[in-house]
Write an enzyme that holds these catalytic residues in place. Structure first.
Site, PDB file in Angstrom:
ATOM      1  N   GLY A 185      54.251 -63.411 -31.031  1.00  0.00           N
ATOM      2  CA  GLY A 185      54.664 -64.530 -30.187  1.00  0.00           C
ATOM      3  C   GLY A 185      56.012 -65.128 -30.543  1.00  0.00           C
ATOM      4  N   GLY A 186      56.824 -64.406 -31.334  1.00  0.00           N
ATOM      5  CA  GLY A 186      58.154 -64.935 -31.679  1.00  0.00           C
ATOM      6  C   GLY A 186      58.016 -66.295 -32.334  1.00  0.00           C
TER       7      GLY A 186
ATOM      8  CB  THR B  12      55.121 -59.386 -32.928  1.00  0.00           C
ATOM      9  OG1 THR B  12      56.522 -59.523 -32.828  1.00  0.00           O
ATOM     10  CG2 THR B  12      54.729 -59.395 -34.387  1.00  0.00           C
TER      11      THR B  12
ATOM     12  CB  SER C 126      60.732 -63.212 -39.701  1.00  0.00           C
ATOM     13  OG  SER C 126      59.554 -62.918 -39.009  1.00  0.00           O
TER      14      SER C 126
ATOM     15  NE  ARG D  79      62.739 -60.522 -40.315  1.00  0.00           N
ATOM     16  CZ  ARG D  79      62.551 -60.588 -39.006  1.00  0.00           C
ATOM     17  NH1 ARG D  79      61.586 -59.912 -38.446  1.00  0.00           N
ATOM     18  NH2 ARG D  79      63.325 -61.345 -38.238  1.00  0.00           N
TER      19      ARG D  79
ATOM     20  CB  THR E 159      57.618 -57.136 -34.734  1.00  0.00           C
ATOM     21  OG1 THR E 159      57.955 -57.301 -33.366  1.00  0.00           O
ATOM     22  CG2 THR E 159      58.794 -57.612 -35.581  1.00  0.00           C
TER      23      THR E 159
HETATM   24  O1  DON Z   1      60.349 -61.873 -36.731  1.00  0.00           O
HETATM   25  C1  DON Z   1      60.236 -62.599 -35.753  1.00  0.00           C
HETATM   26  O2  DON Z   1      60.006 -63.772 -35.810  1.00  0.00           O
HETATM   27  C2  DON Z   1      60.324 -61.973 -34.390  1.00  0.00           C
HETATM   28  N1  DON Z   1      61.130 -60.812 -34.437  1.00  0.00           N
HETATM   29  C3  DON Z   1      58.955 -61.688 -33.916  1.00  0.00           C
HETATM   30  C4  DON Z   1      58.969 -61.138 -32.541  1.00  0.00           C
HETATM   31  C5  DON Z   1      57.739 -61.351 -31.808  1.00  0.00           C
HETATM   32  O3  DON Z   1      56.813 -61.923 -32.255  1.00  0.00           O
HETATM   33  C6  DON Z   1      57.783 -60.783 -30.444  1.00  0.00           C
HETATM   34  N2  DON Z   1      56.739 -61.188 -29.644  1.00  0.00           N
HETATM   35  N3  DON Z   1      55.724 -61.465 -29.745  1.00  0.00           N
END
Ligand code: DON
Length: 564
Positions: A469-470, A377, A448, A107, A395
């Protein structure tokens, strides 16, 4: 016992002498069925071209890690909203021969010149958009380092031949799907702020299905990386192009940052859940700890008895999620900078205490914030015929990252700096809040939610899964695990079930389609928002079959299996 064995062997002898033909076919069937399992392999990813590339690697004798590297480079071309060279992620892998399960944290790291208040104005107010859409939004990318490491350490095929298909896809172009064309058009304004992004990703009257997206500069960059290795990205011509662009445009990211990028090999966080072992990412992801914590709480009840998506089921899920996200905000961050109480958070004792509290207490009410609904992502799952498994989520953060391409590279840069807490208690794009544990520090990795998972049964990979999905990644993956382990669903059945998501703050329950009576019931306590949740790409290895499935919540995904 001995008597029993004697009896069986006697019976078999009698059976063989009486029915030799039937016995012959039964023996053949037995050997055939044990043989087929070991010859099966599968890939599930966000884009059909990437899945096909991964399958070809496996067909031609490459292992799961070779396929993963090829898929990751392919997604950087055919899935530009999330697949990347300019971002980072996590690879969880299981090696069949040594029975080792380990993870690669590639990351992004904060540039060396980053500082705690860099997204605040003089009065300490967080400046809107700075951590998402500006030159300051990018962390130092780790994907190229991650893929080269994986290939060098665990692969069997020369990485050049794994990158080659992606060079061709970038050079010759590929046909945009309807979804991709519309998605690019949606972000036209974002691309228009950067010269190169505008040139590649916008079209005067908008893209349509079938338009060919050519990425010439990306093809050249990939070619140089294939030729010169990872040093091309971290100290070569590409590195210089990236660093110069950031320096000229007021960014912090420097050549020194790129030179000094270091990935980490981390032990995954594993927990036992009923007869299974669940492994996922350790901090700097919150995924492993949160999943194990929630599963430990849920282990106190027989979920299949109370019924899938019943009132009682949803209530316990929401409460368990609430506690896990509360702890996430307080205790989780980069373990090199903050001592994460991992053993406590993942202990059965702690979960049992929470379970008792859940039964007594109603959830408190909290403030609301805006949350970006983003599925940008990307996760892929791979298993090879030897039983090696890869679960990879990577991502650029939100769709197409910062939208910034350093001139001449074709590389979209991430906006991962937004995953730090810009200020204690200030929500990020996903409404997640943090504290000192996740404050910005030089070279630190933002917290993350990415949760690549491998579930084991009897020591062997059973379910390989993950999602974008963040903040909703953890809960989407959780519900996939529960559907498969507690309710014995197939992957397809599981993906059709509605998901929910609750993250303590804001006090909103996100949900997919639910029956009216459930909505009425949930409405009493919570503000509800109906939206899609997650996009799972899974492989399931049940005793006598292999399933792979790409969530239909998004088009373009493809899951392939070969079952011999
Ligand atoms: O690492 C993380 O949790 C976020 N940057 C992930 C971003 C994400 O999943 C975007 N959308 N789906």
């Amino acid at each position: 016992m001995e008597k029993g064995i004697l009896k069986i062997s006697q019976i078999s002898k009698i059976f063989i002498s009486k029915y030799p033909v039937i016995a012959f076919f039964l023996i053949l069937l037995f050997f055939h069925s044990s043989f087929v399992k070991s010859e099966s392999y599968a890939v599930a990813s966000r884009h059909h071209l990437a899945t096909d590339i991964g399958m070809k690697v496996l067909e031609e004798g490459g292992n799961a890690i070779d396929a993963a590297v090829a898929v990751a480079f392919a997604l950087a071309v055919v899935n530009p909203s999330a697949g990347n060279l300019g971002g980072g992620g996590f690879m969880l892998l299981h090696l069949a021969e040594t029975k080792e399960t380990l993870s690669i944290d590639y990351r992004e790291r904060a540039p060396k010149k980053s500082f705690e208040t860099m997204f605040q104005d003089n009065s300490g107010k967080v400046i809107k958009g700075l951590s998402l859409n500006s030159i300051l939004a990018s962390g130092v990318p780790g994907t190229v380092s991650g893929m080269f490491y994986a290939s060098r350490k665990f692969g069997t095929i020369d990485i050049k031949s794994l990158i080659n298909p992606s060079i061709n896809l970038a050079k010759e172009g590929f046909a945009l799907s309807d979804f991709q064309a519309k998605n690019l058009n949606k972000y036209k304004k974002k691309f228009s702020k950067n010269k190169e992004a505008k040139k590649i990703f916008t079209k005067t009257n908008g893209f349509s299905k079938g338009d060919i997206l050519v990425q010439t500069n990306l093809a050249s960059t990939l070619k140089r990386i294939a030729q010169n290795g990872e040093k091309e990205f971290y100290s070569g011509e590409t590195a210089k192009k990236i660093a110069d662009f950031f320096q000229i445009n007021g960014g912090l990211l420097s050549l020194e940052d790129l030179n000094q990028f270091e990935l980490r090999i981390l032990d995954p966080v594993c927990g036992n859940y009923r007869v299974y072992t669940i492994c996922s990412m350790a901090p700097p992801s919150s995924g492993g700890i949160a999943l194990v914590q929630i599963l430990n709480i849920l282990e106190n009840i027989n979920l299949s008895e109370i019924g899938h998506n019943s009132k009682e089921y949803l209530k316990i899920l929401i409460s368990a999620m609430d506690y896990a996200y509360k702890d996430r905000a307080k205790y989780l961050g980069d373990p090199d900078y903050f001592k994460v109480p991992q053993d406590l958070l993942t202990s059965k004792k702690y979960a049992n205490e929470i379970y008792k509290k859940i039964q007594e207490k109603k959830l408190p009410s909290k403030v609301n914030v805006n949350i970006i609904e983003s599925e940008e992502t990307t996760h892929f799952s791979i298993v090879d015929k030897w039983g090696n498994a890869v679960s990879n989520t990577y991502t650029l953060n939100t769709a197409y990252g910062s939208g910034i391409i350093p001139t001449g590279t074709g590389i979209l840069m991430n906006n991962e700096m937004d995953d730090f807490s810009s200020k204690p208690g200030h929500p990020n794009a996903y409404g997640l809040v943090g504290s000192v544990a996740n404050k910005i520090e030089p070279k630190k990795t933002p917290l993350s939610s990415m949760s690549p998972v491998i579930v084991f049964r009897d020591g062997k990979p059973y379910l390989i899964t993950g999602s974008p999905g963040g903040s909703t990644i953890i809960t989407s993956v959780l519900q996939e695990i529960l559907n498969i382990l507690d309710f014995q669903m197939s992957l397809e059945e599981s993906s059709k079930k509605s998901r929910i998501h609750f993250q303590h703050l804001p006090d909103i329950l996100f949900h997919e389609q639910l029956d009216d009576d459930l909505i009425e019931f949930l409405k009493k306590d919570k503000k509800l928002i109906n939206r899609k949740l997650g996009e799972i790409h899974s492989i399931l290895l049940r005793k006598d079959n292999i399933q792979a499935f790409s969530d239909k919540r998004r088009p373009d995904g493809k899951a392939s299996t070969v079952y011999k």
